[in-house]
Design a protein around this motif. Sequence first.
Motif, PDB file in Angstrom:
ATOM      1  N   GLY A  73      -7.909   6.192  -1.848  1.00  0.00           N
ATOM      2  CA  GLY A  73      -7.914   4.754  -1.602  1.00  0.00           C
ATOM      3  C   GLY A  73      -6.963   4.279  -0.524  1.00  0.00           C
ATOM      4  N   PHE A  74      -6.046   5.131  -0.096  1.00  0.00           N
ATOM      5  CA  PHE A  74      -5.110   4.713   0.954  1.00  0.00           C
ATOM      6  C   PHE A  74      -5.817   4.700   2.306  1.00  0.00           C
ATOM      7  N   PRO A  75      -5.407   3.785   3.206  1.00  0.00           N
ATOM      8  CA  PRO A  75      -5.989   3.763   4.556  1.00  0.00           C
ATOM      9  C   PRO A  75      -5.710   5.059   5.313  1.00  0.00           C
ATOM     10  N   HIS A  76      -6.545   5.334   6.294  1.00  0.00           N
ATOM     11  CA  HIS A  76      -6.374   6.529   7.135  1.00  0.00           C
ATOM     12  C   HIS A  76      -6.196   6.102   8.587  1.00  0.00           C
ATOM     13  N   SER A  77      -4.991   5.661   8.908  1.00  0.00           N
ATOM     14  CA  SER A  77      -4.661   5.262  10.276  1.00  0.00           C
ATOM     15  C   SER A  77      -3.847   6.371  10.927  1.00  0.00           C
ATOM     16  N   LYS A  78      -4.132   6.621  12.193  1.00  0.00           N
ATOM     17  CA  LYS A  78      -3.455   7.703  12.911  1.00  0.00           C
ATOM     18  C   LYS A  78      -2.028   7.307  13.304  1.00  0.00           C
ATOM     19  N   TYR A  79      -1.169   8.327  13.422  1.00  0.00           N
ATOM     20  CA  TYR A  79       0.162   8.119  13.979  1.00  0.00           C
ATOM     21  C   TYR A  79       0.010   7.709  15.443  1.00  0.00           C
ATOM     22  N   ARG A  80       1.078   7.260  16.052  1.00  0.00           N
ATOM     23  CA  ARG A  80       0.967   6.773  17.438  1.00  0.00           C
ATOM     24  C   ARG A  80       0.536   7.861  18.414  1.00  0.00           C
ATOM     25  N   HIS A  81       0.779   9.143  18.081  1.00  0.00           N
ATOM     26  CA  HIS A  81       0.342  10.240  18.950  1.00  0.00           C
ATOM     27  C   HIS A  81      -0.909  10.933  18.412  1.00  0.00           C
TER      28      HIS A  81
ATOM     29  N   ILE B 275       4.223   5.742  -8.877  1.00  0.00           N
ATOM     30  CA  ILE B 275       2.936   6.107  -8.271  1.00  0.00           C
ATOM     31  C   ILE B 275       1.864   5.102  -8.664  1.00  0.00           C
ATOM     32  N   ALA B 276       1.813   4.718  -9.926  1.00  0.00           N
ATOM     33  CA  ALA B 276       0.821   3.733 -10.391  1.00  0.00           C
ATOM     34  C   ALA B 276       1.024   2.398  -9.679  1.00  0.00           C
ATOM     35  N   TYR B 277       2.266   1.971  -9.549  1.00  0.00           N
ATOM     36  CA  TYR B 277       2.571   0.718  -8.861  1.00  0.00           C
ATOM     37  C   TYR B 277       2.133   0.793  -7.393  1.00  0.00           C
ATOM     38  N   MET B 278       2.427   1.907  -6.756  1.00  0.00           N
ATOM     39  CA  MET B 278       2.092   2.083  -5.344  1.00  0.00           C
ATOM     40  C   MET B 278       0.586   1.980  -5.117  1.00  0.00           C
ATOM     41  N   LYS B 279      -0.189   2.611  -5.982  1.00  0.00           N
ATOM     42  CA  LYS B 279      -1.642   2.566  -5.831  1.00  0.00           C
ATOM     43  C   LYS B 279      -2.178   1.152  -5.993  1.00  0.00           C
ATOM     44  N   LYS B 280      -1.579   0.372  -6.872  1.00  0.00           N
ATOM     45  CA  LYS B 280      -2.026  -1.012  -7.096  1.00  0.00           C
ATOM     46  C   LYS B 280      -1.593  -1.941  -5.972  1.00  0.00           C
ATOM     47  N   ASN B 281      -0.517  -1.610  -5.300  1.00  0.00           N
ATOM     48  CA  ASN B 281       0.071  -2.517  -4.309  1.00  0.00           C
ATOM     49  C   ASN B 281       0.128  -1.928  -2.899  1.00  0.00           C
ATOM     50  N   TYR B 282      -0.731  -0.964  -2.610  1.00  0.00           N
ATOM     51  CA  TYR B 282      -0.651  -0.262  -1.329  1.00  0.00           C
ATOM     52  C   TYR B 282      -0.881  -1.171  -0.135  1.00  0.00           C
ATOM     53  N   ARG B 283      -1.533  -2.305  -0.321  1.00  0.00           N
ATOM     54  CA  ARG B 283      -1.773  -3.194   0.817  1.00  0.00           C
ATOM     55  C   ARG B 283      -0.466  -3.762   1.365  1.00  0.00           C
ATOM     56  N   ASN B 284       0.571  -3.773   0.518  1.00  0.00           N
ATOM     57  CA  ASN B 284       1.894  -4.240   0.951  1.00  0.00           C
ATOM     58  C   ASN B 284       2.737  -3.099   1.504  1.00  0.00           C
ATOM     59  N   ALA B 285       2.695  -1.967   0.835  1.00  0.00           N
ATOM     60  CA  ALA B 285       3.479  -0.803   1.256  1.00  0.00           C
ATOM     61  C   ALA B 285       3.027   0.417   0.467  1.00  0.00           C
ATOM     62  N   PHE B 286       3.132   1.591   1.094  1.00  0.00           N
ATOM     63  CA  PHE B 286       2.915   2.852   0.392  1.00  0.00           C
ATOM     64  C   PHE B 286       3.571   3.978   1.179  1.00  0.00           C
ATOM     65  N   VAL B 287       3.901   5.037   0.463  1.00  0.00           N
ATOM     66  CA  VAL B 287       4.506   6.224   1.073  1.00  0.00           C
ATOM     67  C   VAL B 287       3.614   7.425   0.774  1.00  0.00           C
ATOM     68  N   HIS B 288       3.943   8.548   1.388  1.00  0.00           N
ATOM     69  CA  HIS B 288       3.131   9.750   1.197  1.00  0.00           C
ATOM     70  C   HIS B 288       3.390  10.450  -0.129  1.00  0.00           C
ATOM     71  N   SER B 289       4.637  10.412  -0.596  1.00  0.00           N
ATOM     72  CA  SER B 289       5.008  11.239  -1.744  1.00  0.00           C
ATOM     73  C   SER B 289       6.162  10.632  -2.517  1.00  0.00           C
ATOM     74  N   PHE B 290       6.359  11.165  -3.732  1.00  0.00           N
ATOM     75  CA  PHE B 290       7.481  10.796  -4.587  1.00  0.00           C
ATOM     76  C   PHE B 290       8.177  12.055  -5.064  1.00  0.00           C
ATOM     77  N   VAL B 291       9.504  11.952  -5.215  1.00  0.00           N
ATOM     78  CA  VAL B 291      10.325  13.080  -5.645  1.00  0.00           C
ATOM     79  C   VAL B 291      11.256  12.617  -6.763  1.00  0.00           C
ATOM     80  N   ASP B 292      11.369  13.433  -7.802  1.00  0.00           N
ATOM     81  CA  ASP B 292      12.402  13.240  -8.812  1.00  0.00           C
ATOM     82  C   ASP B 292      12.979  14.604  -9.157  1.00  0.00           C
TER      83      ASP B 292
END
Length: 193
Positions: free
Chosen positions: A32-40, A64-81
């Motif tokens: 569900g996340f957008p697929h936009s290319k990096y600048r290069h 992760i659940a929050y990120m999926k629901k709110n990805y239009r505002n912000a999202f990252v590639h991964s989570f670490v604990d």
Amino acid sequence: MWGISVNASAVNNYIASHKINHVSITKKVWGGFPHSKYRHGKGKPEGVVVHETGNTSSTIFDEIAYMKKNYRNAFVHSFVDDEHIINIANTDYLCWGVGYPGNARFLQFEQVEMHTKKNFAEEVENAAYYTAYLLKEYQLKPNDACYDGKGTVWSHGSVAKYLGGSDHTDPVGYYKKCGKKILSSIVYDEAVL
């Protein structure tokens, strides 16, 4: 390390003396996340940004659940604990975690707040491993950007300082708090903060 001067020997000694090893990366990429290319272009990030969630009471799965629901505002590639490295977005495409212009340049992951010395050390081991993994995966030479804004390893705070697009300073506050409360041997260089 990530915009913070850390007494690496103390942290590394704790990790080594407790035989702490990184965990494996789990790929749970959500389509569900957008697929936009990096600048290069696709698959051409220029570095890695290390974040921290700023949430003292959430789990990696809550984040992760929050990120999926709110990805239009912000999202990252991964989570670490302390027990997980979970990749949720395709790293060949940019994410929205640091604002413009950083989003078009960097891979990004969030650390979830830990509350014990052991859990924090385990998370640091996982975050360091994941950063190295991403650098190797994309053939990027390790170089801390905190000193001059010209590197491949960035804190969110370093991005804000050198590139703009955000006023966030993470993970500086989290590491500082853990340094005072958990690992008293961490030394901070206030000039870097």
